[in-house]
Enzyme design. Structure first.
Site, PDB file in Angstrom:
ATOM      1  N   LEU A 339       0.522  -1.109  -0.125  1.00  0.00           N
ATOM      2  CA  LEU A 339       0.138  -0.231  -0.050  1.00  0.00           C
ATOM      3  C   LEU A 339       1.012   1.255  -0.117  1.00  0.00           C
ATOM      4  O   LEU A 339       0.529   2.194  -0.273  1.00  0.00           O
ATOM      5  CB  LEU A 339      -0.918  -0.384   1.122  1.00  0.00           C
ATOM      6  N   PHE A 344       9.317   4.524   8.229  1.00  0.00           N
ATOM      7  CA  PHE A 344       9.230   2.926   8.833  1.00  0.00           C
ATOM      8  C   PHE A 344       8.408   1.834   8.727  1.00  0.00           C
ATOM      9  O   PHE A 344       8.578   0.528   9.514  1.00  0.00           O
ATOM     10  CB  PHE A 344       8.564   3.652  10.314  1.00  0.00           C
ATOM     11  N   GLY A 345       8.818   2.009   7.045  1.00  0.00           N
ATOM     12  CA  GLY A 345       8.521   0.810   7.146  1.00  0.00           C
ATOM     13  C   GLY A 345       7.520   1.041   5.781  1.00  0.00           C
ATOM     14  O   GLY A 345       6.635   1.510   6.234  1.00  0.00           O
ATOM     15  N   ASP A 457       2.885  15.115  13.446  1.00  0.00           N
ATOM     16  CA  ASP A 457       2.948  14.646  11.999  1.00  0.00           C
ATOM     17  C   ASP A 457       1.354  14.800  10.832  1.00  0.00           C
ATOM     18  O   ASP A 457       1.418  14.286  11.223  1.00  0.00           O
ATOM     19  CB  ASP A 457       3.488  13.683  11.780  1.00  0.00           C
TER      20      ASP A 457
END
Ligand code: NAG
Ligand code: NAG
Ligand code: NAG
Length: 651
Positions: A339, A344-345, A457
């Protein structure tokens, strides 16, 4: 050269305090010998009693200093002749970015220049590249001296606010970090976007003979002085007895002389660097990283729980998924299931047992700390239940990778509807609902959950939309899983504050009001359909979104801000005006002027008009500094807003 005459007080070793005159030279342009550019010269008004002895001693110490600079490959030297009647103590220092030959050249210049003080028992000269001072008694640990100055270059008429903000951040950071750096010297740069000036350069230096505390207090004075320059001058210096600070829009040192001062911004100095993360920060598409701040103060109300108890059994833990199951659910993390990806991955779509669709985030965090804190942080997040916040369904900490299992949002993010493939397709009611839902979600994180969670954020790509276009805030902060060495300014700040509140971007000062600010920016974007980070074309009179919003509001033409794709028949002008005013209230500085998120919820639900209209206050760096001095200058929070360069596409 222009020169300014002024008087100051000189505290000699003799008991008298004598007034004397010194001359300040301010360069008009960069000379061919920029490092020997003379900034300041001062001579004591008291003369030596025996000129021959004094002269011999002075010459001996200067020779010794020169030898040290030349042969020892050093930037700092002291020397003294103190066993006879005309004592001489000398200190010389070059800026560490210079070569040995340049340093010696600069010293020779300083030597020649200081001779014009003739028989004065004390004198100092400050050049851009070096510093030379002698006295009749030891002064090596002296930090500040009355008469310390900020020397500003030529005023410039062009708009400097972005540059000024960047420079202020650099100087503020330098004044914190330099005392913690071995050798008391740092050179840094930062990009400045949106102006003709593309980079800001700055250095700070203290005499090596100072203590870290002495260096710190000297730089605080220098920083206060140099700040008088930053508003509309592209170069400036702060000059004091024990330290030196300089910034410029032009390079005055080689880029390879810069260092990363981020590790020194936190108390305790250089910390172990977090693994891996740095290189992938620029990536796109992260699903989760709600940035949590577990504020260390306890709220009076009973919903506040001491942090320690989070480790205990008071909270229900998240469901533990098996690695094999999640691997199967995502078809072995196949690309077609991806997706999004980010610092962070990567995030994958998966169908777990029972047929539910989920989003699985593979945390690309390898550090030991991350693993240690994983369970605690995940437990906190998994107990957040609110209709406007993405649910954490479970996790997997036993496999080769840390995985998070999250609610899947088929409609994707607000980003897609404001700027992506669905641009212009949200009607007014949907936009209003998104604004209201975001406010409620944030109010919950800040004030209703048993620990305060600051998101840090908030931006359109972190606002996911469910099937009814109700917003769900994604990106839970796994603050403790994040590396602690990301600067909050130099690598991401780039001259435009964007969604990040100025006091956080510049000073790392963190509070719930950081989210209030970002919320205000997102609301402006929802109403206008314009990005707050779009760089304006100044030549045709464009402005940054926030600036334009303030100008239109102040001229009472805020309806002109509204997105063209909205049908005017759908909204009441009063409602739009009110929402623009709320958004502006949220972006006010200082932070005390911003409403809390629950106040925002109340304002939004109330049919009446906004009671206290927002007022613009230009980014007042002074305010920010005072606040940071009082609270956070010594404990920079984990300002990993770097991780914010992410996109979330819950497609
Ligand atoms: C000290 O050095 C200066 C300049 O180099 C020179 O003019 C002077 O004669 C010297 N004095 C003594 C006593 O050596
Ligand atoms: C940028 O430079 C051009 C010409 O060099 C000048 O006309 C313009 O005013 C400058 N803009 C800013 C923002 O300094
Ligand atoms: C740094 O840059 C300068 C010029 O740009 C170059 O001469 C010098 O060799 C460089 N030093 C190092 C250590 O790379």
């Amino acid at each position: 050269m222009s020169s300014v005459m002024t008087t100051w007080w000189y505290y000699g070793w003799r008991t008298v305090v004598a007034a004397f005159v010194f001359t300040v030279f301010i360069p008009n342009s960069v000379t061919s010998q920029p490092q020997t550019n003379l900034l300041l010269r001062s001579c004591a008004t008291i003369n030596a009693t025996s000129l021959p002895i004094f002269s011999r001693n002075l010459n001996a110490t200067f020779r010794d200093i020169r030898r040290q600079l030349l042969n020892n490959n050093t930037y700092f030297a002291t020397s003294e002749q103190s066993n006879n009647t005309e004592n001489v103590f000398v200190l010389a220092q070059c800026r560490n970015y210079m070569l040995t030959s340049e340093c010696v050249d600069c010293f020779d210049f300083a030597d020649a220049s200081i001779r014009s003080c003739a028989a004065a028992i004390g004198a100092r000269v400050v050049l851009d590249g070096c510093f030379l001072r002698y006295e009749a008694n030891s002064f090596y640990t002296q930090t500040t001296l009355p008469g310390n100055v900020g020397l500003c270059g030529n005023r410039t008429s062009s708009r400097q606010d972005v540059f000024a903000t960047v420079v202020d951040g650099l100087l503020s950071n330098l004044s914190i970090a330099t005392p913690r750096i071995n050798g008391f010297f740092a050179a840094v740069t930062a990009p400045v976007v949106g102006t003709n000036t593309s980079t800001a350069y700055a250095i700070a230096q203290c005499a090596i003979t100072l203590t870290p505390d002495g260096c710190k207090s000297c730089l605080q004075v220098a920083y206060a002085n140099i700040r008088s320059c930053t508003t509309d001058v592209t170069d400036g210096r702060g000059v004091d007895s024990g330290c030196f600070m300089r910034y410029s829009a032009s390079p005055f040192f080689d880029n390879n002389k810069t260092i990363d001062i981020t590790p020194f911004l936190r108390e305790g100095g250089s910390s172990k660097k977090g693994a891996v993360i740095g290189g992938v920060l620029g990536g796109v598409g992260v699903l989760i990283m709600f940035l949590i701040a577990l504020l260390l103060w306890y709220r009076r109300s009973k919903r506040t729980t001491p942090i320690d108890s989070l480790n205990g059994a008071t909270l229900q833990g998240p469901k533990e998924y098996s690695y094999t199951d999640l691997k199967k659910a995502t078809k072995d993390f196949k690309d077609e299931n991806k997706l999004g990806e980010g610092g962070f991955g990567d995030v994958y779509k998966g169908i777990v047992k029972g047929g539910n669709t989920v989003a699985v985030k593979k945390l690309a965090i390898g550090s030991i700390t991350a693993r240690d804190n994983f369970d605690t942080e995940v437990r906190v997040i998994s107990n957040v239940h609110h209709r406007n916040l993405i649910r954490l369904l479970g996790c997997c900490s036993k496999g080769p990778e840390l995985l998070l299992v999250l609610e899947y949002m088929p409609n994707g993010s607000l980003e897609k509807y404001l700027y992506g493939e669905k641009l212009g397709s949200l009607n007014w009611k949907q936009r209003y609902d998104i604004i209201f839902g975001m406010a409620r979600g944030l109010a919950y994180l800040h004030e209703q959950y048993h620990v305060t969670i600051i998101h840090r954020d908030i931006k359109p790509s972190n606002i996911l939309l469910d099937n009814d276009f109700q917003p769900k805030i994604a990106d839970f902060g796994l603050a403790r899983l994040l590396p602690e060495d990301q600067t909050h300014i130099s690598t991401r700040f780039g001259g435009t504050l964007g969604y990040t509140a100025p006091e956080y971007a510049i000073h790392g000062q963190l509070s719930e009001k950081v989210d209030t600010y970002s919320f205000g920016m997102v609301v402006l974007e929802i109403v206008t359909g314009k990005r707050c980070t779009d760089v304006p074309n100044e030549s045709v009179g464009e402005e940054y979104l926030l600036e334009r919003a303030w100008n239109h509001y102040e001229s009472s033409i805020h309806l002109k801000l509204v997105d063209d794709s909205l049908d005017p028949a759908e909204y009441r002008e009063e409602d739009i005006k009110k929402i623009i005013e709320i958004a502006l209230m949220c972006t006010q500085s200082p932070v005390s002027m911003r409403p809390t998120m629950s106040e925002v919820v109340m304002l939004l639900s109330d049919r009446s008009r906004v009671q206290n209209p927002p007022t613009r206050k230009n980014l007042d760096i002074g305010d920010l500094k005072i606040q940071v001095d009082n609270s956070t200058s010594d404990k920079m929070p984990m300002s990993n807003a770097d991780a914010t360069i992410t996109e979330l596409e819950g497609r």
